[in-house]
Design a protein around this motif. Sequence first.
Motif, PDB file in Angstrom:
ATOM      1  N   CYS A   3       0.842  -1.199   0.000  1.00  0.00           N
ATOM      2  CA  CYS A   3       0.000   0.000   0.000  1.00  0.00           C
ATOM      3  C   CYS A   3       0.878   1.249   0.000  1.00  0.00           C
ATOM      4  CB  CYS A   3      -0.911  -0.008   1.221  1.00  0.00           C
ATOM      5  SG  CYS A   3       0.012  -0.018   2.777  1.00  0.00           S
ATOM      6  N   CYS A   5       0.443   3.743   2.265  1.00  0.00           N
ATOM      7  CA  CYS A   5       0.198   4.420   3.542  1.00  0.00           C
ATOM      8  C   CYS A   5       1.418   5.187   4.037  1.00  0.00           C
ATOM      9  CB  CYS A   5      -0.247   3.424   4.602  1.00  0.00           C
ATOM     10  SG  CYS A   5      -1.911   2.788   4.316  1.00  0.00           S
ATOM     11  N   CYS A  82      -0.380  -3.959   7.246  1.00  0.00           N
ATOM     12  CA  CYS A  82      -0.182  -2.531   7.451  1.00  0.00           C
ATOM     13  C   CYS A  82      -1.050  -2.098   8.635  1.00  0.00           C
ATOM     14  CB  CYS A  82      -0.590  -1.759   6.195  1.00  0.00           C
ATOM     15  SG  CYS A  82      -0.594   0.025   6.432  1.00  0.00           S
ATOM     16  N   CYS A  85      -3.996   0.552   7.118  1.00  0.00           N
ATOM     17  CA  CYS A  85      -5.097   0.177   6.230  1.00  0.00           C
ATOM     18  C   CYS A  85      -5.443  -1.310   6.311  1.00  0.00           C
ATOM     19  CB  CYS A  85      -4.777   0.559   4.784  1.00  0.00           C
ATOM     20  SG  CYS A  85      -3.538  -0.505   4.007  1.00  0.00           S
TER      21      CYS A  85
HETATM   22 ZN   LIG Z   1      -1.482   0.587   4.396  1.00  0.00          ZN
END
Ligand SMILES: [Zn+2]
Length: 94
Positions: A3, A5, A82, A85
């Motif tokens: 991701c 993030c 993560c 998320c």
């Molecule tokens: Zn993430």
Amino acid sequence: MQCECRKDLEAKLRDHVTAQLPEGHEGFDAKLEGYGFGIDQETMSMTSILMIPYKGEVMVPKKTGSGMKRQKINTSVRARFCPFCGAATESKEA
Ligand SMILES: [Zn+2]
């Protein structure tokens, strides 16, 4: 990490922190800690990983047999998801 993030959060945090700094500040340098590089077990390619530190100390007997000494505990554990998320950190569960 699968991701964005880290990049997104670092940008938001930078905006938040710099908004509170006085005009004319210089040399801003900050990042989310704990990220490093590791091998993605599925693709065997380098990937960004998140390591959560595990730190502390313990008293252990000295090798001489008399008394105790302080020993540091300093290791880390790799996050599988993560924390922001919830996405799996590797391309596929190993
Ligand atoms: Zn993430």
